[in-house]
Design a protein around this motif. Sequence first.
Motif, PDB file in Angstrom:
ATOM      1  N   SER A   1     -50.061 -12.655  -7.357  1.00 30.84           N
ATOM      2  CA  SER A   1     -48.351 -13.066  -7.708  1.00 30.84           C
ATOM      3  C   SER A   1     -47.617 -11.574  -7.603  1.00 30.84           C
ATOM      4  O   SER A   1     -48.243 -10.531  -8.230  1.00 30.84           O
ATOM      5  N   ALA A   2     -46.404 -11.623  -7.121  1.00 29.09           N
ATOM      6  CA  ALA A   2     -45.627 -10.524  -7.143  1.00 29.09           C
ATOM      7  C   ALA A   2     -45.085 -10.012  -8.603  1.00 29.09           C
ATOM      8  O   ALA A   2     -44.725 -11.067  -9.450  1.00 29.09           O
ATOM      9  N   PRO A   3     -45.030  -8.734  -9.260  1.00 31.39           N
ATOM     10  CA  PRO A   3     -44.551  -8.407 -10.443  1.00 31.39           C
ATOM     11  C   PRO A   3     -43.091  -8.967 -10.251  1.00 31.39           C
ATOM     12  O   PRO A   3     -42.305  -9.193  -9.223  1.00 31.39           O
ATOM     13  N   GLU A   4     -42.305  -8.906 -11.732  1.00 31.87           N
ATOM     14  CA  GLU A   4     -41.102  -9.403 -11.619  1.00 31.87           C
ATOM     15  C   GLU A   4     -40.117  -8.639 -11.060  1.00 31.87           C
ATOM     16  O   GLU A   4     -39.113  -8.974 -10.559  1.00 31.87           O
ATOM     17  N   ASP A   5     -40.265  -7.224 -11.006  1.00 32.23           N
ATOM     18  CA  ASP A   5     -39.414  -6.223 -10.319  1.00 32.23           C
ATOM     19  C   ASP A   5     -39.579  -6.024  -9.061  1.00 32.23           C
ATOM     20  O   ASP A   5     -39.242  -5.026  -8.666  1.00 32.23           O
ATOM     21  N   PHE A   6     -40.472  -6.746  -8.547  1.00 32.74           N
ATOM     22  CA  PHE A   6     -40.971  -6.694  -7.012  1.00 32.74           C
ATOM     23  C   PHE A   6     -39.656  -6.738  -6.100  1.00 32.74           C
ATOM     24  O   PHE A   6     -38.828  -7.314  -5.959  1.00 32.74           O
ATOM     25  N   THR A   7     -39.651  -5.600  -5.220  1.00 30.90           N
ATOM     26  CA  THR A   7     -38.588  -5.577  -4.079  1.00 30.90           C
ATOM     27  C   THR A   7     -39.192  -5.565  -2.823  1.00 30.90           C
ATOM     28  O   THR A   7     -40.030  -4.721  -2.480  1.00 30.90           O
ATOM     29  N   PRO A   8     -39.175  -6.434  -1.664  1.00 28.97           N
ATOM     30  CA  PRO A   8     -39.718  -6.717  -0.696  1.00 28.97           C
ATOM     31  C   PRO A   8     -39.439  -5.343   0.348  1.00 28.97           C
ATOM     32  O   PRO A   8     -38.347  -4.837   0.087  1.00 28.97           O
ATOM     33  N   TYR A   9     -40.201  -5.095   1.043  1.00 25.09           N
ATOM     34  CA  TYR A   9     -40.093  -4.108   2.041  1.00 25.09           C
ATOM     35  C   TYR A   9     -39.135  -4.489   3.223  1.00 25.09           C
ATOM     36  O   TYR A   9     -39.002  -5.638   3.516  1.00 25.09           O
TER      37      TYR A   9
ATOM     38  N   ALA B   1     -45.069 -11.192  11.687  1.00 24.96           N
ATOM     39  CA  ALA B   1     -45.198  -9.690  11.067  1.00 24.96           C
ATOM     40  C   ALA B   1     -43.791  -9.752   9.953  1.00 24.96           C
ATOM     41  O   ALA B   1     -44.140  -9.126   8.782  1.00 24.96           O
ATOM     42  N   GLY B   2     -42.889 -10.336  10.272  1.00 30.34           N
ATOM     43  CA  GLY B   2     -41.792 -10.405   9.317  1.00 30.34           C
ATOM     44  C   GLY B   2     -42.075 -11.052   8.033  1.00 30.34           C
ATOM     45  O   GLY B   2     -41.680 -10.769   6.863  1.00 30.34           O
ATOM     46  N   GLU B   3     -42.758 -12.323   8.164  1.00 28.20           N
ATOM     47  CA  GLU B   3     -43.297 -13.029   7.202  1.00 28.20           C
ATOM     48  C   GLU B   3     -44.267 -12.168   6.063  1.00 28.20           C
ATOM     49  O   GLU B   3     -44.086 -12.338   5.017  1.00 28.20           O
ATOM     50  N   ILE B   4     -45.194 -11.673   7.001  1.00 31.04           N
ATOM     51  CA  ILE B   4     -46.112 -10.795   6.290  1.00 31.04           C
ATOM     52  C   ILE B   4     -45.512  -9.972   5.621  1.00 31.04           C
ATOM     53  O   ILE B   4     -45.712  -9.580   4.096  1.00 31.04           O
ATOM     54  N   ALA B   5     -44.734  -8.963   5.869  1.00 28.33           N
ATOM     55  CA  ALA B   5     -43.937  -7.846   5.460  1.00 28.33           C
ATOM     56  C   ALA B   5     -43.225  -8.126   4.282  1.00 28.33           C
ATOM     57  O   ALA B   5     -43.092  -7.522   3.485  1.00 28.33           O
ATOM     58  N   SER B   6     -42.519  -9.378   4.275  1.00 28.83           N
ATOM     59  CA  SER B   6     -41.621  -9.729   3.087  1.00 28.83           C
ATOM     60  C   SER B   6     -42.390  -9.892   2.087  1.00 28.83           C
ATOM     61  O   SER B   6     -41.693  -9.978   0.814  1.00 28.83           O
ATOM     62  N   GLY B   7     -43.710  -9.885   1.955  1.00 26.59           N
ATOM     63  CA  GLY B   7     -44.674 -10.196   0.718  1.00 26.59           C
ATOM     64  C   GLY B   7     -45.040  -8.761   0.346  1.00 26.59           C
ATOM     65  O   GLY B   7     -45.677  -8.755  -0.579  1.00 26.59           O
ATOM     66  N   GLN B   8     -44.664  -7.679   0.887  1.00 31.58           N
ATOM     67  CA  GLN B   8     -45.102  -6.533   0.653  1.00 31.58           C
ATOM     68  C   GLN B   8     -43.938  -5.417  -0.143  1.00 31.58           C
ATOM     69  O   GLN B   8     -42.868  -5.615   0.393  1.00 31.58           O
ATOM     70  N   ALA B   9     -44.333  -4.428  -0.660  1.00 33.83           N
ATOM     71  CA  ALA B   9     -43.593  -3.517  -1.429  1.00 33.83           C
ATOM     72  C   ALA B   9     -43.014  -2.448  -0.348  1.00 33.83           C
ATOM     73  O   ALA B   9     -42.091  -1.756  -0.939  1.00 33.83           O
ATOM     74  N   ASP B  10     -44.040  -1.814   0.335  1.00 34.76           N
ATOM     75  CA  ASP B  10     -43.860  -0.734   1.109  1.00 34.76           C
ATOM     76  C   ASP B  10     -44.547  -0.694   2.445  1.00 34.76           C
ATOM     77  O   ASP B  10     -45.366  -1.816   2.782  1.00 34.76           O
ATOM     78  N   ALA B  11     -44.481   0.145   3.290  1.00 33.03           N
ATOM     79  CA  ALA B  11     -45.080   0.325   4.591  1.00 33.03           C
ATOM     80  C   ALA B  11     -46.613   0.291   4.801  1.00 33.03           C
ATOM     81  O   ALA B  11     -47.213  -0.450   5.479  1.00 33.03           O
ATOM     82  N   LEU B  12     -47.113   0.948   3.462  1.00 34.67           N
ATOM     83  CA  LEU B  12     -48.919   1.024   3.614  1.00 34.67           C
ATOM     84  C   LEU B  12     -49.336  -0.534   3.034  1.00 34.67           C
ATOM     85  O   LEU B  12     -50.118  -0.974   3.652  1.00 34.67           O
ATOM     86  N   GLY B  13     -48.320  -1.264   2.243  1.00 33.51           N
ATOM     87  CA  GLY B  13     -48.737  -2.667   2.156  1.00 33.51           C
ATOM     88  C   GLY B  13     -48.426  -3.551   3.345  1.00 33.51           C
ATOM     89  O   GLY B  13     -49.300  -4.668   3.541  1.00 33.51           O
ATOM     90  N   VAL B  14     -47.621  -3.298   4.129  1.00 33.54           N
ATOM     91  CA  VAL B  14     -47.441  -4.054   5.251  1.00 33.54           C
ATOM     92  C   VAL B  14     -48.598  -3.871   6.312  1.00 33.54           C
ATOM     93  O   VAL B  14     -49.277  -4.752   6.854  1.00 33.54           O
ATOM     94  N   VAL B  15     -49.201  -2.469   6.523  1.00 31.84           N
ATOM     95  CA  VAL B  15     -50.250  -2.413   7.215  1.00 31.84           C
ATOM     96  C   VAL B  15     -51.410  -3.007   6.780  1.00 31.84           C
ATOM     97  O   VAL B  15     -52.000  -3.653   7.459  1.00 31.84           O
ATOM     98  N   ASP B  16     -51.655  -2.842   5.415  1.00 31.38           N
ATOM     99  CA  ASP B  16     -52.706  -3.452   4.909  1.00 31.38           C
ATOM    100  C   ASP B  16     -52.690  -5.063   5.119  1.00 31.38           C
ATOM    101  O   ASP B  16     -53.695  -5.640   5.600  1.00 31.38           O
ATOM    102  N   ALA B  17     -51.593  -5.866   4.880  1.00 33.52           N
ATOM    103  CA  ALA B  17     -51.510  -7.143   5.021  1.00 33.52           C
ATOM    104  C   ALA B  17     -51.533  -7.477   6.584  1.00 33.52           C
ATOM    105  O   ALA B  17     -52.221  -8.377   6.932  1.00 33.52           O
ATOM    106  N   VAL B  18     -51.007  -6.931   7.394  1.00 31.92           N
ATOM    107  CA  VAL B  18     -50.890  -7.123   8.993  1.00 31.92           C
ATOM    108  C   VAL B  18     -52.578  -7.006   9.409  1.00 31.92           C
ATOM    109  O   VAL B  18     -53.073  -7.970  10.121  1.00 31.92           O
ATOM    110  N   LEU B  19     -53.118  -6.004   9.261  1.00 35.99           N
ATOM    111  CA  LEU B  19     -54.385  -5.739   9.547  1.00 35.99           C
ATOM    112  C   LEU B  19     -55.270  -6.662   9.140  1.00 35.99           C
ATOM    113  O   LEU B  19     -56.359  -7.200   9.858  1.00 35.99           O
TER     114      LEU B  19
END
Length: 320
Positions: free
Chosen positions: A46-54, A181-199
């Motif tokens: 679950s995302a923290p309350e202060d989560f800001t999507p990438y 990729a956009g769907e996956i990225a929307s659940g991440q906070a930064d570029a490293l999270g996007v790489v993590d999730a996409v891979l």
Amino acid sequence: MGRKIAGLLALLLLLNLWGCVTQAGMDPELPEEPASQEADSRPEESAPEDFTPYQAPAFADSAFHSEQAQGESGVLLDLSATAQGYVGVSAQGEGRLKFQVLQGETTYTYNIGSDGTPAILPLQSGDGDYTFRVMQEVTEGKYAKLYEASASVALQDPFQPFLRPSQYVPYGENSACVKKAGEIASGQADALGVVDAVLGYICESVTYDKELAKTVEKTYLPDPDKTLETGTGICFDYASLAAAMLRSQGIPTKMVFGYVQPDDLYHAWNMFYTQESGWVSVQYEVESNTWNRLDPTFSANSQESGFVGDGTNYTDVYYY
């Protein structure tokens, strides 16, 4: 170091590697690799309350501009977007055609269609003076120059060639892989999270296609949307899909062809760039502000970790 994908990449380099073979002048081919193991189950976080999507930057596209092209003998060469890191070419002629991109001592050679269909090729050698040649096969395996032109290239920035679609990494703003990729990225906070999730997504969703590896032609080109739809592919497909998804989210990503030891096997993988620090790839840590190595094929299909090393067993040859 604690990112989800680090667990997958701990299995990255395998004991039994099957490689890709290529014909001289770069017609990449495919490896025969182990069948995919079952994907690891991952609990949802679950995302923290202060989560800001990438937030991805504006989509960086590429296109062939026929109205700005030059040429003769059935060739049209579009040099209008060199600052954006690519060149376009269209050619009509008899027999097989190749397109060469030369800069200094570096030469990249591509197969192109002879029916006038445009091809977009990256200017991965950076700033400098380039020569472009269209070559036509005159006898089997022998080519003659059909057209040649030169240009001085000054990129907007060194990442431009690795942020856009091209012949080996084809996609568009409405491609299925871009939407995913956009769907996956929307659940991440930064570029490293996007790489993590996409891979992680690719490793769980795509298995190695041994039958395709046995029958594929040397002129084979990947289709990231098809790889996404079928859930199968060869190393070329894995690397192309990863590059398409990450580039579409504004993350500079190279597709790399080179050799993996100990068996000197030709293979395709990825590297990404970010200014954010910290990530583990191919079992070694890299400094911030550097390119990091990613191998979704082996990560998805590895069954043993007997080949884990420090990354020095990879030798880069070509970048796309």
